[in-house]
Scaffold this active site. Structure first.
Site, PDB file in Angstrom:
ATOM      1  N   TYR A  90      -9.928  15.806  27.437  1.00  0.00           N
ATOM      2  CA  TYR A  90      -9.560  14.711  28.333  1.00  0.00           C
ATOM      3  C   TYR A  90      -8.296  15.048  29.117  1.00  0.00           C
ATOM      4  CZ  TYR A  90      -9.109   9.743  29.650  1.00  0.00           C
ATOM      5  OH  TYR A  90      -9.038   8.553  30.331  1.00  0.00           O
ATOM      6  N   SER A 165     -13.177  17.627  21.496  1.00  0.00           N
ATOM      7  CA  SER A 165     -12.738  16.311  21.931  1.00  0.00           C
ATOM      8  C   SER A 165     -13.642  15.776  23.049  1.00  0.00           C
ATOM      9  CB  SER A 165     -11.267  16.349  22.347  1.00  0.00           C
ATOM     10  OG  SER A 165     -10.743  15.051  22.509  1.00  0.00           O
ATOM     11  N   GLN A 166     -13.101  15.477  24.227  1.00  0.00           N
ATOM     12  CA  GLN A 166     -13.962  15.048  25.317  1.00  0.00           C
ATOM     13  C   GLN A 166     -15.053  16.088  25.573  1.00  0.00           C
ATOM     14  OE1 GLN A 166     -13.032  13.366  29.632  1.00  0.00           O
ATOM     15  NE2 GLN A 166     -12.864  15.587  29.643  1.00  0.00           N
ATOM     16  N   ASP A 249      -7.289  13.434  11.782  1.00  0.00           N
ATOM     17  CA  ASP A 249      -7.360  13.221  13.226  1.00  0.00           C
ATOM     18  C   ASP A 249      -7.024  11.760  13.546  1.00  0.00           C
ATOM     19  OD1 ASP A 249      -8.027  13.092  15.934  1.00  0.00           O
ATOM     20  OD2 ASP A 249      -9.878  14.238  15.702  1.00  0.00           O
ATOM     21  N   HIS A 278      -6.666  16.778  15.123  1.00  0.00           N
ATOM     22  CA  HIS A 278      -7.640  16.786  16.209  1.00  0.00           C
ATOM     23  C   HIS A 278      -8.172  18.182  16.546  1.00  0.00           C
ATOM     24  CE1 HIS A 278      -9.852  14.903  19.344  1.00  0.00           C
ATOM     25  NE2 HIS A 278      -9.170  15.445  20.339  1.00  0.00           N
TER      26      HIS A 278
END
Length: 301
Positions: A90, A165-166, A249, A278
């Site tokens: 992101y 992640s994203q 996370d 994360h």
């Protein structure tokens, strides 16, 4: 510290997400509309100091015909290789031409896609959220599918998708939208199990959504989000998938990762990193994916 359920509870957890009845038709029509536009792939060689890899500045027509950019890195002088398409986190970007050399060095064609408009920015989780047709991630997920089309147009028949992640959430969406992928690697996937995420996560980027709901006194974002939830895409996906999760996370709640994992329709494995946040195992988890992809794509090609 743990940020969510304990490990035994995570293995038992199942998302309450309900896929809309017209989920499939919405995405079928979205992709048909995009594919009616000429893909118009361009790959321009880039002069770099790298001695073992070739690098190309690639662009193609994404959602609405908008130009989407990517780096393509390949072992020097080779073509027609199995490809790994990577999506970034992101607010990130594709970086420079000489970064992120692992996948090409391992023998793959590596297409690193830039998510539209995201260089160093935020606020994307709520952009266009009033309607599914205008929501930001409708464009992003379509661009991501077109990236697979683009790398195939450049000569790669076998294609895997990856991301953290994203990027992991985008990879899951593509896995649900492209039926013949070779493999998927999704590290700590964002954009999954939205209701659960908003209930237990107090950190950005998910707080963009909670703040929007609070500031506008409206909680009717979930009908839109239901068309973009990784749990829904996972239920359509059939390619072998490698997931990872860090139990510490505080950005992507581990339960939301398990929500997508348990819904995944194809063969799947989960790497649990009990003391990771994360990064979800980071380079150690990357080793797992490299080994799996080498067996799955390179040795079988």
């Amino acid at each position: 510290m743990l940020t969510d359920l304990g490990l035994d509870e995570l293995w038992e957890y199942r998302s309450s997400y309900a896929r809309p009845d017209d989920f499939d038709s919405f995405w079928d029509s979205t992709l048909a509309e995009a594919r009616a536009i000429d893909l118009d792939v361009e790959a321009v060689p880039v002069d770099t100091p790298l001695k073992t890899l070739d690098v190309y500045d690639v662009s193609f027509a994404g959602f609405g015909g908008d130009r989407i950019h990517a780096w393509l890195r390949t072992p020097q002088g080779q073509s027609g290789l199995p490809a790994v398409v990577q999506y970034h986190g992101y607010g990130g970007n594709r970086g420079s031409a000489v970064e992120n050399l692992t996948w090409a060095s391992a023998g793959f064609a590596h297409l690193q896609v830039e998510v539209r408009e995201q260089r160093g920015g935020g606020g994307f989780l709520t952009r266009g959220i009033a309607d599914r047709s205008t929501y930001f991630y409708r464009r992003v997920f379509t661009d991501a599918v077109r990236a697979v089309d683009a790398v195939r147009a450049l000569g790669s028949a076998d294609v895997a998708v990856i991301g953290n992640s994203q990027g992991g959430g985008i990879a899951l969406a593509v896995a649900g939208l492209v039926s013949d992928l070779a493999a998927v690697h999704s590290q700590a996937p964002f954009l999954c199990d939205f209701r659960r995420a908003l209930n237990v996560c107090g950190n950005p980027p998910y707080t963009e959504l909670t703040k929007y709901i609070a500031d506008n006194r409206r909680s009717d974002v979930f009908p839109t989000l239901s068309y973009f939830d990784g749990v829904g895409f996972a239920a359509r996906a059939t390619a072998p998938a490698w997931f990872s999760v860090g139990l510490m996370d505080d950005i992507v709640p581990p339960s939301t990762v398990f929500g997508a994992y348990h819904a995944y329709a194809g063969p799947r494995e989960m790497a649990v990193w009990e003391h990771s946040a994360h990064e979800a195992g980071g380079s150690d988890d990357l080793d797992i994916a490299l080994d799996a992809f080498r067996t799955r794509l390179l040795e079988l090609s």
